[in-house]
Enzyme design. Structure first.
Site, PDB file in Angstrom:
ATOM      1  N   GLY A  59      -5.004  -2.492   6.488  1.00 16.10           N
ATOM      2  CA  GLY A  59      -4.550  -2.917   5.402  1.00 16.10           C
ATOM      3  C   GLY A  59      -3.062  -2.832   5.199  1.00 16.10           C
ATOM      4  N   ASP A  60      -2.425  -1.931   5.926  1.00 13.69           N
ATOM      5  CA  ASP A  60      -0.956  -1.809   5.850  1.00 13.69           C
ATOM      6  C   ASP A  60      -0.240  -1.857   7.409  1.00 13.69           C
ATOM      7  OD1 ASP A  60       1.678  -0.861   4.902  1.00 13.69           O
ATOM      8  OD2 ASP A  60       0.769  -0.066   3.196  1.00 13.69           O
TER       9      ASP A  60
END
Ligand SMILES: *[C@@H]1O[C@H](CO)[C@@H](O)[C@H](O)[C@H]1NC(C)=O
Ligand SMILES: *[C@@H]1O[C@H](CO)[C@@H](O)[C@H](O)[C@H]1NC(C)=O
Ligand SMILES: *[C@@H]1O[C@H](CO)[C@@H](O)[C@H](O)[C@H]1NC(C)=O
Ligand SMILES: *[C@@H]1O[C@H](CO)[C@@H](O)[C@H](O)[C@H]1NC(C)=O
Ligand SMILES: *[C@@H]1O[C@H](CO)[C@@H](O)[C@H](O)[C@H]1NC(C)=O
Ligand SMILES: *[C@@H]1O[C@H](CO)[C@@H](O)[C@H](O)[C@H]1NC(C)=O
Ligand SMILES: *[C@@H]1O[C@H](CO)[C@@H](O)[C@H](O)[C@H]1NC(C)=O
Ligand SMILES: *[C@@H]1O[C@H](CO)[C@@H](O)[C@H](O)[C@H]1NC(C)=O
Ligand SMILES: *[C@@H]1O[C@H](CO)[C@@H](O)[C@H](O)[C@H]1NC(C)=O
Ligand SMILES: *[C@@H]1O[C@H](CO)[C@@H](O)[C@H](O)[C@H]1NC(C)=O
Length: 480
Positions: free
Chosen positions: A263-264
């Protein structure tokens, strides 16, 4: 590799014979229902910076792999016990197959944590199993996080010669409650990393799967001689700050054969935050990242920054595949950071569906507090990219320096980008306050990247960390 698979075949054959023997034995004696524990002295080969003379199982220290019993004390007492062998050939702690729930624990020197196939270390979801520790000197205390930070699940400080490996066992951070509480703005402390080693020389993390960290997955900080190899990192793409690997103020680092869904940023290269990072002054340097596959729809394949106040230099990146990822090798900084990003070399990237291929920005606004110097601007220079094929691209290039401090020495060559349907609506290249050159780039780059006749460079020498030879070690194979 052939060694491993050969011994594995033998083990499978051996355990088959044991099962047959035990089976026929229990048939004969009629009621041997307790023959569930099969132990056999067979070995699994693995490669490591160093092998160990002593070996123990987590179960020797009361570990229970039922997914419910808390094993923090078992890990802590095992490692405390094994630390006595640091100067006598070192020790290896084997985590057998099973689900081992635990809170944070600390590693020791000349030590290997070996996760057996089928072993899952499950992070406790109870915050009281995660002690608060002192902030990182190069980050200070975020003004909104007055309680400091949680210790990572697996932590170590001031160590030498640490190996975390296995034949693809798993460390599962069970991060869901942390992500939810963070989204609701309920934290006064920084969420924990899955693995953090501080001030450690000789660190290897290999052949394991890491998943669902509350925050970043792997954080070596103030370390030297770091090898991360054969690691799979998996987090849901919509959860906050689950970066894969973040080398931070480290020297001599090799990251290779890694597969990351996050997610990053899949990898974020850092070196401290504003005045705190400037004061500590430890760069990340002599870093090679190769054979990375990344999926991260809202973040970078590899980010350089934004916390880079100790400087980033001599970073080599090659053979990268990114699928449905927002950007490739992104440079981000902000006024107040100071430091530098220089001598960056990137080659051979295959990018499928990407918003920004070249993305450089000096306006990344977060700061730890108001004590930063807005005139401390980063020096960005000698940034080289070559041999890139990108499909379905929305914005080929967005490069923005500062009017009073242009980013210089960009070189981009041999790049073919095919554009997505949305791309037509956007400006193809947008360059401001940068200087550089280009060769054979499609679509045609901005005028600030003047055409030159030669391709961009990539160093021909090898970094010291690339020439390190691994030893073949073995771990006891356990059947529970
Ligand atoms: C990881 O596993 C691969 C294949 O299973 C093997 O070739 C490699 O040597 C292993 N690496 C380490 C550091 O154990
Ligand atoms: C811990 O180490 C000591 C040697 O100092 C050893 O005798 C003891 O059995 C170990 N404890 C466990 C639980 O293995
Ligand atoms: C781990 O080590 C750190 C630094 O030495 C210390 O602050 C912390 O209390 C230790 N944690 C545990 C669980 O022993
Ligand atoms: C969390 O751990 C603390 C300290 O061990 C304990 O008192 C508390 O009951 C635990 N909370 C939950 C929800 O298990
Ligand atoms: C670890 O090393 C750092 C840097 O040398 C030092 O500042 C710190 O006090 C040491 N910490 C411990 C727990 O020994
Ligand atoms: C390790 O396990 C992960 C998760 O199950 C899997 O995706 C990956 O392919 C495995 N890697 C190897 C080398 O077996
Ligand atoms: C801290 O909170 C304030 C007010 O909500 C916000 O403006 C600021 O950006 C936050 N600082 C950081 C570093 O997140
Ligand atoms: C250009 O890049 C492609 C893709 O990486 C590569 O196959 C090719 O050899 C490169 N050409 C030159 C002249 O380096
Ligand atoms: C191209 O990218 C767009 C997003 O910009 C995406 O919706 C679409 O599925 C992609 N097409 C292909 C063929 O991958
Ligand atoms: C180009 O970049 C500049 C500086 O970042 C920005 O102000 C401007 O809006 C951008 N132009 C377009 C068309 O995106």
């Amino acid at each position: 590799m052939s060694l491993c698979s050969k011994s594995f075949r033998i083990n499978v054959f051996e355990i088959f014979s044991i099962i047959v023997l035990v089976g026929s034995f229990s048939l004969r004696i009629g009621e041997s229902k307790n023959v569930q524990v099969l132990k056999k002295d067979s070995k699994i080969d693995y490669s490591a910076l160093n092998c160990r003379k002593h070996s123990a199982l987590l179960t020797d220290f009361g570990g229970v792999g039922d997914g419910k019993t808390l094993n923090t004390k078992a890990f802590q007492s095992a490692i405390a016990n094994l630390s006595q062998y640091a100067s006598e050939g070192g020790a290896e702690l084997i985590v057998p197959p099973g689900k081992w729930l635990t809170g944070s624990f600390n590693l020791t020197s000349h030590f290997t944590l070996f996760l057996h196939k089928g072993a899952v270390i499950l992070a406790s979801q109870n915050e009281s199993d995660w002690p608060l520790i002192a902030p990182l000197p190069s980050y200070g205390i975020d003004q909104n996080l007055t309680d400091g930070r949680f210790s990572s699940l697996i932590f170590g400080m001031n160590l030498t010669d640490v190996v975390i490996t296995g034949n693809n066992g798993t460390i599962d951070g069970q991060g869901a409650p942390w992500w939810d509480k963070f989204k609701n703005g309920l934290y006064k402390a920084t969420r924990p990393f899955l693995i953090e080693l501080m001030y450690t020389n000789e660190l290897q993390i290999s052949n394991i799967t890491l998943t669902n960290s509350p925050f970043w997955h792997v954080h070596p900080v103030y370390c030297s001689n770091v090898v991360v190899q054969g690691v799979t990192i998996l987090a849901p793409v919509e959860v906050p700050n689950t970066d894969g690997i973040n080398p931070d103020s480290c020297t001599n680092v090799r990251i290779e054969d890694v597969y990351i869904v996050s997610g990053d940023d899949c990898i974020a290269v850092k070196s401290g935050w504003d005045q705190y990072g400037i004061k500590v002054g430890m760069p990340t340097q002599h870093l090679i990242i190769r054979r990375l596959t990344c999926i991260s729809p809202d973040s970078a394949t590899i980010a350089l920054g934004s916390e880079m106040s100790g400087g980033l230099q001599d970073v080599r990146i090659e053979d990268i595949t990114a699928i449905n990822t927002e950007s490739a090798v992104r440079i981000k900084t902000a006024p107040g950071r100071g430091g530098y990003i220089k001598d960056i070399f990137v080659r051979r990237m295959t990018l499928k569906t990407m918003k920004y291929v070249f993305w450089v920005s000096g306006a990344y606004k977060t700061h730890p507090d108001d004590g930063y110097d807005p005139n401390a601007l980063a020096e960005i220079k000698n940034i080289n990219y070559r041999d890139i094929v990108a499909e379905n691209v929305t914005i080929p290039g967005s490069l923005t320096g500062y009017a009073n401090d242009p980013f210089t020495g960009f070189c981009i060559s041999n790049v073919t980008m095919t554009l997505s349907e949305e791309a037509a609506k956007e400006l193809s290249w947008n360059c401001t306050d940068i200087k550089g050159v280009s060769k054979n780039v499609t679509p045609k780059p901005c005028n600030l990247l003047t055409e030159q006749a030669t391709d961009c460079s990539f160093p021909e020498d090898k970094l010291p960390i690339e020439t390190i030879q691994m030893k073949t070690c073995s771990a006891k194979e356990v059947f529970l």
